[in-house]
Design a protein around this motif. Structure first.
Motif, PDB file in Angstrom:
ATOM      1  N   LEU A  84       0.837  -1.193   0.000  1.00 41.74           N
ATOM      2  CA  LEU A  84       0.000   0.000   0.000  1.00 41.74           C
ATOM      3  C   LEU A  84       0.877   1.250   0.000  1.00 41.74           C
ATOM      4  O   LEU A  84       1.969   1.240   0.590  1.00 41.74           O
ATOM      5  N   PRO A  85       0.418   2.331  -0.601  1.00 41.01           N
ATOM      6  CA  PRO A  85       1.159   3.597  -0.519  1.00 41.01           C
ATOM      7  C   PRO A  85       1.057   4.164   0.895  1.00 41.01           C
ATOM      8  O   PRO A  85       0.006   4.088   1.529  1.00 41.01           O
ATOM      9  N   ALA A  86       2.135   4.733   1.376  1.00 44.24           N
ATOM     10  CA  ALA A  86       2.156   5.260   2.740  1.00 44.24           C
ATOM     11  C   ALA A  86       1.364   6.548   2.844  1.00 44.24           C
ATOM     12  O   ALA A  86       1.625   7.499   2.101  1.00 44.24           O
ATOM     13  N   PRO A  87       0.388   6.623   3.768  1.00 44.44           N
ATOM     14  CA  PRO A  87      -0.253   7.920   4.051  1.00 44.44           C
ATOM     15  C   PRO A  87       0.794   8.885   4.607  1.00 44.44           C
ATOM     16  O   PRO A  87       1.865   8.470   5.056  1.00 44.44           O
ATOM     17  N   ARG A  88       0.479  10.164   4.598  1.00 39.31           N
ATOM     18  CA  ARG A  88       1.470  11.164   4.978  1.00 39.31           C
ATOM     19  C   ARG A  88       2.016  10.950   6.396  1.00 39.31           C
ATOM     20  O   ARG A  88       3.221  11.054   6.629  1.00 39.31           O
ATOM     21  N   ASP A  89       1.133  10.636   7.360  1.00 41.81           N
ATOM     22  CA  ASP A  89       1.621  10.484   8.729  1.00 41.81           C
ATOM     23  C   ASP A  89       2.528   9.268   8.872  1.00 41.81           C
ATOM     24  O   ASP A  89       3.551   9.318   9.572  1.00 41.81           O
ATOM     25  N   ILE A  90       2.200   8.178   8.182  1.00 41.93           N
ATOM     26  CA  ILE A  90       3.054   6.988   8.214  1.00 41.93           C
ATOM     27  C   ILE A  90       4.389   7.284   7.533  1.00 41.93           C
ATOM     28  O   ILE A  90       5.462   6.907   8.029  1.00 41.93           O
ATOM     29  N   ALA A  91       4.330   7.965   6.393  1.00 36.45           N
ATOM     30  CA  ALA A  91       5.559   8.309   5.664  1.00 36.45           C
ATOM     31  C   ALA A  91       6.490   9.146   6.528  1.00 36.45           C
ATOM     32  O   ALA A  91       7.710   8.934   6.536  1.00 36.45           O
ATOM     33  N   GLU A  92       5.935  10.091   7.273  1.00 39.27           N
ATOM     34  CA  GLU A  92       6.770  10.924   8.142  1.00 39.27           C
ATOM     35  C   GLU A  92       7.441  10.079   9.235  1.00 39.27           C
ATOM     36  O   GLU A  92       8.626  10.276   9.529  1.00 39.27           O
ATOM     37  N   MET A  93       6.702   9.150   9.805  1.00 37.71           N
ATOM     38  CA  MET A  93       7.285   8.320  10.865  1.00 37.71           C
ATOM     39  C   MET A  93       8.350   7.370  10.326  1.00 37.71           C
ATOM     40  O   MET A  93       9.305   7.043  11.024  1.00 37.71           O
ATOM     41  N   LEU A  94       8.194   6.918   9.076  1.00 38.57           N
ATOM     42  CA  LEU A  94       9.169   6.015   8.468  1.00 38.57           C
ATOM     43  C   LEU A  94      10.278   6.762   7.737  1.00 38.57           C
ATOM     44  O   LEU A  94      11.198   6.138   7.197  1.00 38.57           O
ATOM     45  N   ALA A  95      10.189   8.100   7.713  1.00 41.77           N
ATOM     46  CA  ALA A  95      11.188   8.940   7.042  1.00 41.77           C
ATOM     47  C   ALA A  95      11.320   8.577   5.566  1.00 41.77           C
ATOM     48  O   ALA A  95      12.416   8.447   5.021  1.00 41.77           O
ATOM     49  N   VAL A  96      10.152   8.389   4.897  1.00 41.25           N
ATOM     50  CA  VAL A  96      10.130   8.128   3.461  1.00 41.25           C
ATOM     51  C   VAL A  96       9.209   9.152   2.809  1.00 41.25           C
ATOM     52  O   VAL A  96       8.475   9.880   3.486  1.00 41.25           O
ATOM     53  N   ASP A  97       9.245   9.206   1.487  1.00 40.62           N
ATOM     54  CA  ASP A  97       8.361  10.111   0.771  1.00 40.62           C
ATOM     55  C   ASP A  97       6.916   9.629   0.879  1.00 40.62           C
ATOM     56  O   ASP A  97       6.651   8.421   0.926  1.00 40.62           O
ATOM     57  N   ALA A  98       5.994  10.574   0.925  1.00 43.57           N
ATOM     58  CA  ALA A  98       4.580  10.214   0.934  1.00 43.57           C
ATOM     59  C   ALA A  98       4.263   9.404  -0.312  1.00 43.57           C
ATOM     60  O   ALA A  98       4.818   9.655  -1.379  1.00 43.57           O
ATOM     61  N   ARG A  99       3.406   8.426  -0.137  1.00 45.43           N
ATOM     62  CA  ARG A  99       2.974   7.514  -1.200  1.00 45.43           C
ATOM     63  C   ARG A  99       4.021   6.464  -1.529  1.00 45.43           C
ATOM     64  O   ARG A  99       3.837   5.670  -2.462  1.00 45.43           O
ATOM     65  N   THR A 100       5.127   6.407  -0.790  1.00 49.85           N
ATOM     66  CA  THR A 100       6.084   5.313  -0.972  1.00 49.85           C
ATOM     67  C   THR A 100       5.393   3.982  -0.716  1.00 49.85           C
ATOM     68  O   THR A 100       4.606   3.850   0.212  1.00 49.85           O
ATOM     69  N   CYS A 101       5.709   2.986  -1.523  1.00 48.19           N
ATOM     70  CA  CYS A 101       5.075   1.677  -1.359  1.00 48.19           C
ATOM     71  C   CYS A 101       5.578   1.005  -0.082  1.00 48.19           C
ATOM     72  O   CYS A 101       6.789   0.915   0.155  1.00 48.19           O
TER      73      CYS A 101
END
Length: 253
Positions: A202-219
């Motif tokens: 799944l693409p990462a929602p913005r809050d998840i992406a921030e916690m994982l230090a990846v770009d938003a929508r990263t798989c």
């Protein structure tokens, strides 16, 4: 006299090697060079590799050619690029098993790495209708909820979003999740009776992406797990992992 098993390269064999090398596209030669240097240990996991400008000077080629080599190695997860910082040797994919429920801290330590966690949320909250159905509880029944980011050698590798049945783990909100993982507490408080899984990309929602230090929508690889104990659903957890860093493995028998 015994013939040596090592044979000095003849002019003919050297010429054949040179021709073979010359037949490769230049971008492929640059890729082979970078992969070879990483394999030889010149650049280790997480270390910066020469900039594109340095490679342009070294190989005497265009920036476009070097960019293609670096871009392809990035897509192959050999390299990773950080905006404004440079290009680095990509970390190896971290593994987790689907066969046995283990603490992520144990998995990280088993690899000889350091684990730590950061608590983002710990609360009591009413269950939504879908959650209530999963727990077989009345709508708006109170559940415990935690959101924790797990790190391996200071790299964020998992966001754990967990809902817990208070009847199975009444002391959940009292735990210090910097020193114990939710899984470790639940295994002690509510011995595992069974579990069901699903896993998807799944693409990462913005809050998840921030916690994982990846770009938003990263798989991301997303594991959803429901565990039961004492004839009740004890926990419903969604675990987000950056897809380029993680893989699930398992075997039966």
């Amino acid at each position: 006299m015994l013939e040596s098993p090592f044979r000095r390269a003849t002019p003919e064999s050297s010429l054949e090697h040179t021709i073979a090398q010359d037949s490769l596209p230049i971008f492929q030669r640059i890729k082979d060079y970078l992969v070879g240097e990483i394999a030889a240990g010149r650049w280790k996991e997480g270390e910066v590799v020469p900039s594109e400008q340095a490679l342009v000077r070294q190989f005497g080629v265009s920036r476009m050619t070097v960019n293609r080599a670096v871009r392809e190695l990035t897509a192959e997860h050999v390299l990773t690029r950080r905006q404004g910082s440079g290009t680095f040797v990509a970390p190896k994919k971290y593994q987790a098993t689907l066969v046995e429920i283990k603490s992520i801290a144990d998995e990280v330590r088993a690899r000889g790495h350091a684990h730590r966690s950061a608590l983002h949320l710990l609360e009591q909250a009413p269950a939504s209708e879908p959650l209530a159905r999963q727990f077989d509880l009345a709508a708006q029944a109170m559940l415990f909820h935690s959101v924790i980011v797990h790190f391996e050698n200071e790299v964020p590798i998992q966001v754990e979003d967990r809902w817990v049945n208070p009847q199975c783990a009444p002391d959940y909100l009292l735990q210090d999740f910097a020193s114990i993982t939710p899984n470790e507490h639940l295994m002690a408080a509510a011995p595992l009776q069974g579990a069901t899984y699903s896993i998807e990309a799944l693409p990462a929602p913005r809050d998840i992406a921030e916690m994982l230090a990846v770009d938003a929508r990263t798989c991301c690889l997303v594991l959803k797990r429901v565990t039961s104990s004492l004839e009740r659903v004890a926990s419903v957890v969604t675990m987000w992992h950056p897809g380029q860093l993680y893989q699930y493995t398992g075997s039966v028998g």
